[in-house]
Design a protein around this motif. Structure first.
Motif, mmCIF file in Angstrom:
data_model
loop_
_atom_site.group_PDB
_atom_site.id
_atom_site.type_symbol
_atom_site.label_atom_id
_atom_site.label_comp_id
_atom_site.label_asym_id
_atom_site.label_seq_id
_atom_site.Cartn_x
_atom_site.Cartn_y
_atom_site.Cartn_z
ATOM 1 N N CYS A 83 0.822 -1.210 0.000
ATOM 2 C CA CYS A 83 0.000 0.000 0.000
ATOM 3 C C CYS A 83 0.856 1.260 0.000
ATOM 4 O O CYS A 83 0.550 2.251 -0.684
ATOM 5 N N TYR A 84 1.948 1.236 0.749
ATOM 6 C CA TYR A 84 2.799 2.412 0.834
ATOM 7 C C TYR A 84 3.510 2.674 -0.490
ATOM 8 O O TYR A 84 3.649 3.831 -0.923
ATOM 9 N N TYR A 87 1.059 4.215 -2.814
ATOM 10 C CA TYR A 87 0.872 5.619 -2.435
ATOM 11 C C TYR A 87 2.021 6.481 -2.965
ATOM 12 O O TYR A 87 1.797 7.571 -3.523
ATOM 13 N N VAL A 90 1.715 6.938 -6.839
ATOM 14 C CA VAL A 90 0.691 7.916 -7.200
ATOM 15 C C VAL A 90 1.176 9.339 -6.908
ATOM 16 O O VAL A 90 0.999 10.254 -7.728
ATOM 17 N N SER A 91 1.816 9.533 -5.758
ATOM 18 C CA SER A 91 2.301 10.865 -5.374
ATOM 19 C C SER A 91 3.339 11.385 -6.354
ATOM 20 O O SER A 91 3.317 12.564 -6.740
ATOM 21 N N ARG A 116 10.763 7.992 4.027
ATOM 22 C CA ARG A 116 10.004 7.107 3.152
ATOM 23 C C ARG A 116 10.789 5.845 2.828
ATOM 24 O O ARG A 116 10.253 4.733 2.840
#
Length: 209
Positions: A83-84, A87, A90-91, A116
């Protein structure tokens, strides 16, 4: 553990091979070197190293061994990591700014990049299993050093070698990227490419769930 023993030199050789062989962490660092410049690449390498260091400490005190024996916990780590990465992908793709190699923007993002990268490494269950399977092979119960201390020393050495490898990649990819800072069209393509890298890494992780 004898620092002069053949086993220790075997560990150094094996660790160097593992760390300098291209893999997900190196690809991750490269993506930030290209999109954020040399300092961004090194920041990502530092974050990966921080995650590796945490894994080394957990391995030394037996936490990683417990986690690796319970499939549910491993699956949870995989889902979080997947999931990370999505994310992040997409960012990065949504970022329409130019290449972040200017001094002002680079300084602002160093900590975030490292943070991150650390989270991505910590959420990778393969790293947990690797530490549990790899480091104990080079310890000795007959050594004058307690096994947890041996694992910590070996873990720290492995982290240092890994950081050297990843930082080299971050510097090289960042140096190449900084030649194209004025090309906004290229910058956009780089962001899209780096976002796709995150999706690929997420896909690789998903295959193990």
């Amino acid at each position: 553990m004898d620092l002069q023993s053949a086993s220790f030199f075997s560990f150094l050789a094996a660790a160097a091979i593992v760390c300098f062989t291209p893999g997900p962490d190196m690809l991750y660092v490269m993506s930030f070197g290209v999109s954020q410049g040399r300092r961004g690449g090194v920041s990502a390498a530092a974050g990966v190293a921080a995650g590796m260091l945490a894994h080394a400490v957990l391995c030394a005190f037996g936490v990683s061994l417990v986690v690796s024996r319970y499939p549910v916990l491993l699956s949870a780590f995989k889902v979080v990591g997947l999931c990370y990465l999505i994310y992040l992908g997409v960012s990065i793709i949504r970022d329409k700014s130019d290449m972040a190699v200017s001094a002002a923007r680079a300084r602002q993002n160093y900590g975030r990049i490292a943070y991150r990268a650390m989270l991505v490494n910590l959420a990778n269950p393969k790293v947990i299993v690797f530490y549990v399977a790899f480091l104990p092979q080079f310890t000795s119960s007959s050594s004058g050093w307690p096994v947890p201390v041996q694992l910590l020393v070996l873990g720290f050495i492995f982290v240092a070698i890994g950081f050297a490898a990843d930082a080299s990649v971050g510097l090289a990819s960042g140096a190449l990227a900084e030649r194209f800072t004025k090309n906004k069209g290229l910058a956009r393509k780089v962001n899209i490419g780096c976002g796709v890298v995150m999706f690929v890494l997420a896909g690789v992780l998903a295959l193990d769930i």
